[in-house]
Design a protein around this motif. Structure first.
Motif, PDB file in Angstrom:
ATOM      1  N   THR A  58       0.828  -1.207   0.000  1.00 46.74           N
ATOM      2  CA  THR A  58       0.000   0.000   0.000  1.00 46.74           C
ATOM      3  C   THR A  58       0.857   1.249   0.000  1.00 46.74           C
ATOM      4  O   THR A  58       0.582   2.209  -0.731  1.00 46.74           O
ATOM      5  CB  THR A  58      -0.933   0.009   1.231  1.00 46.74           C
ATOM      6  OG1 THR A  58      -1.718  -1.188   1.243  1.00 46.74           O
ATOM      7  CG2 THR A  58      -1.852   1.216   1.210  1.00 46.74           C
ATOM      8  N   ILE A  59       1.900   1.259   0.820  1.00 44.10           N
ATOM      9  CA  ILE A  59       2.784   2.429   0.868  1.00 44.10           C
ATOM     10  C   ILE A  59       3.474   2.640  -0.468  1.00 44.10           C
ATOM     11  O   ILE A  59       3.597   3.777  -0.953  1.00 44.10           O
ATOM     12  CB  ILE A  59       3.814   2.256   2.010  1.00 44.10           C
ATOM     13  CG1 ILE A  59       3.089   2.332   3.362  1.00 44.10           C
ATOM     14  CG2 ILE A  59       4.912   3.307   1.912  1.00 44.10           C
ATOM     15  CD1 ILE A  59       3.998   2.144   4.552  1.00 44.10           C
ATOM     16  N   ASP A  60       3.924   1.554  -1.080  1.00 43.05           N
ATOM     17  CA  ASP A  60       4.559   1.663  -2.395  1.00 43.05           C
ATOM     18  C   ASP A  60       3.584   2.233  -3.423  1.00 43.05           C
ATOM     19  O   ASP A  60       3.946   3.086  -4.240  1.00 43.05           O
ATOM     20  CB  ASP A  60       5.053   0.284  -2.842  1.00 43.05           C
ATOM     21  CG  ASP A  60       5.703   0.331  -4.218  1.00 43.05           C
ATOM     22  OD1 ASP A  60       6.756   0.981  -4.353  1.00 43.05           O
ATOM     23  OD2 ASP A  60       5.132  -0.262  -5.156  1.00 43.05           O
ATOM     24  N   TYR A  61       2.320   1.775  -3.380  1.00 45.85           N
ATOM     25  CA  TYR A  61       1.281   2.272  -4.304  1.00 45.85           C
ATOM     26  C   TYR A  61       1.019   3.757  -4.080  1.00 45.85           C
ATOM     27  O   TYR A  61       0.946   4.538  -5.042  1.00 45.85           O
ATOM     28  CB  TYR A  61       0.015   1.451  -4.113  1.00 45.85           C
ATOM     29  CG  TYR A  61      -1.253   2.150  -4.543  1.00 45.85           C
ATOM     30  CD1 TYR A  61      -1.528   2.376  -5.891  1.00 45.85           C
ATOM     31  CD2 TYR A  61      -2.191   2.568  -3.599  1.00 45.85           C
ATOM     32  CE1 TYR A  61      -2.693   3.006  -6.288  1.00 45.85           C
ATOM     33  CE2 TYR A  61      -3.359   3.195  -3.980  1.00 45.85           C
ATOM     34  CZ  TYR A  61      -3.607   3.423  -5.325  1.00 45.85           C
ATOM     35  OH  TYR A  61      -4.750   4.048  -5.709  1.00 45.85           O
ATOM     36  N   LEU A  62       0.918   4.178  -2.824  1.00 44.36           N
ATOM     37  CA  LEU A  62       0.631   5.584  -2.531  1.00 44.36           C
ATOM     38  C   LEU A  62       1.766   6.494  -2.979  1.00 44.36           C
ATOM     39  O   LEU A  62       1.543   7.546  -3.592  1.00 44.36           O
ATOM     40  CB  LEU A  62       0.380   5.767  -1.034  1.00 44.36           C
ATOM     41  CG  LEU A  62      -0.900   5.144  -0.471  1.00 44.36           C
ATOM     42  CD1 LEU A  62      -0.949   5.299   1.049  1.00 44.36           C
ATOM     43  CD2 LEU A  62      -2.134   5.777  -1.093  1.00 44.36           C
ATOM     44  N   VAL A  63       2.996   6.083  -2.684  1.00 45.65           N
ATOM     45  CA  VAL A  63       4.152   6.918  -3.045  1.00 45.65           C
ATOM     46  C   VAL A  63       4.361   6.941  -4.553  1.00 45.65           C
ATOM     47  O   VAL A  63       4.672   7.990  -5.134  1.00 45.65           O
ATOM     48  CB  VAL A  63       5.414   6.400  -2.326  1.00 45.65           C
ATOM     49  CG1 VAL A  63       6.651   7.135  -2.819  1.00 45.65           C
ATOM     50  CG2 VAL A  63       5.268   6.553  -0.817  1.00 45.65           C
ATOM     51  N   ARG A  64       4.145   5.795  -5.198  1.00 47.78           N
ATOM     52  CA  ARG A  64       4.375   5.711  -6.640  1.00 47.78           C
ATOM     53  C   ARG A  64       3.312   6.469  -7.431  1.00 47.78           C
ATOM     54  O   ARG A  64       3.628   7.243  -8.335  1.00 47.78           O
ATOM     55  CB  ARG A  64       4.396   4.244  -7.078  1.00 47.78           C
ATOM     56  CG  ARG A  64       4.711   4.038  -8.564  1.00 47.78           C
ATOM     57  CD  ARG A  64       4.612   2.585  -8.963  1.00 47.78           C
ATOM     58  NE  ARG A  64       3.245   2.095  -8.900  1.00 47.78           N
ATOM     59  CZ  ARG A  64       2.811   1.205  -8.008  1.00 47.78           C
ATOM     60  NH1 ARG A  64       3.653   0.720  -7.100  1.00 47.78           N
ATOM     61  NH2 ARG A  64       1.550   0.815  -8.010  1.00 47.78           N
ATOM     62  N   ASP A  65       2.039   6.253  -7.095  1.00 43.39           N
ATOM     63  CA  ASP A  65       0.957   6.854  -7.872  1.00 43.39           C
ATOM     64  C   ASP A  65       0.503   8.212  -7.346  1.00 43.39           C
ATOM     65  O   ASP A  65      -0.117   8.981  -8.074  1.00 43.39           O
ATOM     66  CB  ASP A  65      -0.261   5.912  -7.906  1.00 43.39           C
ATOM     67  CG  ASP A  65       0.007   4.664  -8.717  1.00 43.39           C
ATOM     68  OD1 ASP A  65       1.146   4.517  -9.191  1.00 43.39           O
ATOM     69  OD2 ASP A  65      -0.914   3.845  -8.868  1.00 43.39           O
ATOM     70  N   GLY A  66       0.815   8.485  -6.096  1.00 42.52           N
ATOM     71  CA  GLY A  66       0.351   9.743  -5.516  1.00 42.52           C
ATOM     72  C   GLY A  66       1.399  10.831  -5.450  1.00 42.52           C
ATOM     73  O   GLY A  66       1.084  11.980  -5.128  1.00 42.52           O
ATOM     74  N   ALA A  67       2.662  10.471  -5.752  1.00 39.55           N
ATOM     75  CA  ALA A  67       3.763  11.443  -5.718  1.00 39.55           C
ATOM     76  C   ALA A  67       3.813  12.133  -4.353  1.00 39.55           C
ATOM     77  O   ALA A  67       3.765  11.473  -3.321  1.00 39.55           O
ATOM     78  CB  ALA A  67       3.617  12.437  -6.855  1.00 39.55           C
ATOM     79  N   ALA A  68       3.897  13.474  -4.343  1.00 42.93           N
ATOM     80  CA  ALA A  68       4.022  14.216  -3.092  1.00 42.93           C
ATOM     81  C   ALA A  68       2.802  14.015  -2.201  1.00 42.93           C
ATOM     82  O   ALA A  68       2.917  13.884  -0.973  1.00 42.93           O
ATOM     83  CB  ALA A  68       4.227  15.702  -3.381  1.00 42.93           C
ATOM     84  N   LEU A  69       1.615  13.974  -2.807  1.00 50.52           N
ATOM     85  CA  LEU A  69       0.398  13.749  -2.023  1.00 50.52           C
ATOM     86  C   LEU A  69       0.413  12.361  -1.405  1.00 50.52           C
ATOM     87  O   LEU A  69      -0.014  12.179  -0.256  1.00 50.52           O
ATOM     88  CB  LEU A  69      -0.838  13.922  -2.904  1.00 50.52           C
ATOM     89  CG  LEU A  69      -2.191  13.719  -2.220  1.00 50.52           C
ATOM     90  CD1 LEU A  69      -2.370  14.709  -1.068  1.00 50.52           C
ATOM     91  CD2 LEU A  69      -3.335  13.858  -3.222  1.00 50.52           C
ATOM     92  N   GLY A  70       0.928  11.378  -2.138  1.00 50.59           N
ATOM     93  CA  GLY A  70       1.026  10.029  -1.606  1.00 50.59           C
ATOM     94  C   GLY A  70       1.960   9.956  -0.412  1.00 50.59           C
ATOM     95  O   GLY A  70       1.681   9.258   0.566  1.00 50.59           O
ATOM     96  N   VAL A  71       3.079  10.677  -0.483  1.00 47.44           N
ATOM     97  CA  VAL A  71       4.001  10.734   0.651  1.00 47.44           C
ATOM     98  C   VAL A  71       3.298  11.348   1.858  1.00 47.44           C
ATOM     99  O   VAL A  71       3.442  10.887   2.997  1.00 47.44           O
ATOM    100  CB  VAL A  71       5.261  11.544   0.282  1.00 47.44           C
ATOM    101  CG1 VAL A  71       6.146  11.757   1.507  1.00 47.44           C
ATOM    102  CG2 VAL A  71       6.033  10.841  -0.826  1.00 47.44           C
ATOM    103  N   PHE A  72       2.508  12.397   1.625  1.00 50.89           N
ATOM    104  CA  PHE A  72       1.755  13.021   2.711  1.00 50.89           C
ATOM    105  C   PHE A  72       0.744  12.048   3.304  1.00 50.89           C
ATOM    106  O   PHE A  72       0.545  12.009   4.523  1.00 50.89           O
ATOM    107  CB  PHE A  72       1.034  14.272   2.208  1.00 50.89           C
ATOM    108  CG  PHE A  72       0.095  14.867   3.228  1.00 50.89           C
ATOM    109  CD1 PHE A  72       0.592  15.582   4.311  1.00 50.89           C
ATOM    110  CD2 PHE A  72      -1.278  14.676   3.115  1.00 50.89           C
ATOM    111  CE1 PHE A  72      -0.267  16.108   5.263  1.00 50.89           C
ATOM    112  CE2 PHE A  72      -2.143  15.209   4.060  1.00 50.89           C
ATOM    113  CZ  PHE A  72      -1.638  15.928   5.137  1.00 50.89           C
ATOM    114  N   MET A  73       0.107  11.230   2.459  1.00 47.38           N
ATOM    115  CA  MET A  73      -0.857  10.247   2.957  1.00 47.38           C
ATOM    116  C   MET A  73      -0.180   9.251   3.886  1.00 47.38           C
ATOM    117  O   MET A  73      -0.713   8.908   4.947  1.00 47.38           O
ATOM    118  CB  MET A  73      -1.508   9.512   1.785  1.00 47.38           C
ATOM    119  CG  MET A  73      -2.443  10.362   0.952  1.00 47.38           C
ATOM    120  SD  MET A  73      -2.979   9.478  -0.553  1.00 47.38           S
ATOM    121  CE  MET A  73      -4.109  10.665  -1.270  1.00 47.38           C
TER     122      MET A  73
END
Length: 451
Positions: A213-228
């Motif tokens: 899940t973390i890999d998906y958020l960081v990969r597809d969400g970019a900066a917003l994914g890192v914030f999530m």
């Protein structure tokens, strides 16, 4: 006599108009349910958008009309009258029917979604408007779930309208469900960002700290994914202990959480059905904390497997995750957790299965300032507090002893204090010093009438 006759006539007219509006509400509810049924089974013959979405709208209006007429004219003291004399709220035949329908819906939703294609198509325009993509079973579920909290939130607002605490608490769960768990995730998808529920945290949303899940958020969400990822980690390990220290687990279980939001609104008519026996408490302890341990182990195994690139555990960690997802994430939280409302009360999942409740409960009992203080000298042993405790706590026993209630299971809903006719109970965020000290009681041998 003339004045009394006029008053009686006015009262009769008022009751007649109330009954007419209630019947109109029931008629709209029936039409709405019929439309939803037609959408579910007749999508090949008539537009499911017209029947399903239209039926849902008619059902919502009818439910609001009926709720308003059923609750507004009752005084606060009358709101719980007849709970054990109505089939739907006393495990009667209609309660079993409701439980069967709810359970069946969850079974179809999780394992046979193709059978719900008519209803899924009915929410297509709403999904396209909100998310910019086709509807699916989870959007259908989210729509129904949110509507249930909003409509029954009106029920709770009317029922507890004389309490500022309950009004604010109910508005809070309605706001977080509509805004953070429905509109915001849909808007993120519209913007081609990862779907994320900002009001759910690990360990309740158990996969939010899984490596995949973390890999998906960081990969597809970019900066917003890192914030999530940052948001979820901070709330799980920093904000949750701090907020629980000051306010107990109620800040989440009764104010923010969607599971608690459904329990406090749609599940409110069933809160008195929770088992108060010691055996139920023993089952609670025996099931709840092992589930929390299962989540922790699963998360650790997945990270170990990720770091070792599968060399240490192989498929074992994935087996843990899928097992937890099936038995706890689907069967317990959905099928049993909601489907059994009419039979076991509204907090079945929160009491026996929720790992977040276990985590918050440990913090509340051992590290929090929160407690419910009791004035035992005022208790008349009516039992209202224990009857309406949705977590199965025998509140009356504590009140009779004058002891504060400091239990890991208490979600701080405050209904026990609300239904107490003597003002014996009080929710407090006092200092930890003398937290377990009870209120002084006057005993028989201390009475000196003639001295």
């Amino acid at each position: 006599m003339h004045t009394a006759l006029i008053s009686e006539t006015a009262s009769t007219t008022s009751n007649t108009s109330q009954n007419v509006l209630k019947m109109a509400g029931l008629l709209l509810i029936s039409i709405g349910l019929l439309g939803i049924l037609v959408a579910a089974v007749g999508a090949d013959y008539i537009s499911p958008v017209f029947t399903g979405l239209g039926g849902t709208l008619v059902l919502t209006v009818g439910a609001l009309v009926y709720i308003w007429q059923s609750r507004w004219h009752k005084s606060p003291a009358e709101q719980n009258h007849g709970r054990w004399h109505q089939e739907a709220t006393s495990r009667g035949p209609s309660a079993w029917v409701i439980g069967f329908v709810l359970t069946g819906f969850y079974v179809l939703l999780y394992w046979f979604p193709d059978t719900l294609q008519g209803l899924i198509q009915a929410t297509e325009p709403l999904s396209q408007w909100l998310r910019g993509r086709p509807s699916d079973q989870w959007f259908l579920y989210g729509t129904f779930y949110t509507l249930a909290i909003l409509v029954m939130g009106v029920y709770a607002l009317l029922k507890y309208r004389n309490s500022r605490y309950h009004i604010i608490r109910t508005i809070s769960v309605m706001f977080f469900q509509l805004g953070f768990a429905f509109l915001l995730p849909g808007l993120l998808l519209m913007l081609n960002k990862p779907e994320y529920y900002f009001s759910y945290f690990w360990p309740l949303k158990y996969d939010y700290l899984f490596p995949g899940t973390i890999d998906y958020l960081v990969r597809d969400g970019a900066a917003l994914g890192v914030f999530m990822v940052f948001w979820g980690a901070v709330f799980s390990f920093l904000a949750t202990p701090v907020l629980t220290y000051f306010y107990g687990k109620r800040w989440y279980c009764s104010w923010v959480c969607g599971c608690g939001g459904l329990a406090e609104t749609a599940g409110d008519p069933y809160r008195h059905l929770s088992d108060k026996s010691r055996k139920a408490w023993q089952w609670e302890v025996a099931i709840l904390y092992p589930i929390l341990g299962f989540v922790i182990l699963t998360t650790l195994f997945l990270w170990v497997n990720s770091w070792s690139e599968g060399r240490l555990l192989g498929d074992l960690s994935g087996g843990f995750a899928s097992t937890y997802g099936f038995f706890i994430g689907a069967m317990f939280s959905g099928v049993i957790g909601v489907g059994f409302y009419p039979l076991m009360g509204n907090r079945v999942w929160c009491r026996f299965g929720c790992p977040m409740a276990a985590y918050l409960g440990l913090l509340q009992k051992h590290f929090s300032r929160f407690r419910i203080s009791t004035n035992g000298g005022q208790c008349i042993s009516c039992g209202n507090c224990s009857t309406y405790c949705e977590m199965g706590i025998d509140v009356r026993w504590y009140a009779q002893q004058g002891e504060p209630i400091i239990r890991a299971s208490c979600v701080g809903c405050g209904i026990c204090a609300h239904v107490c006719p003597r003002g014996v109970l009080k929710l407090e965020n006092g200092p930890r010093e003398d937290r377990y000290a009870g209120s002084p009681l006057i005993r028989r041998d201390e009475l000196r009438i003639l001295s």
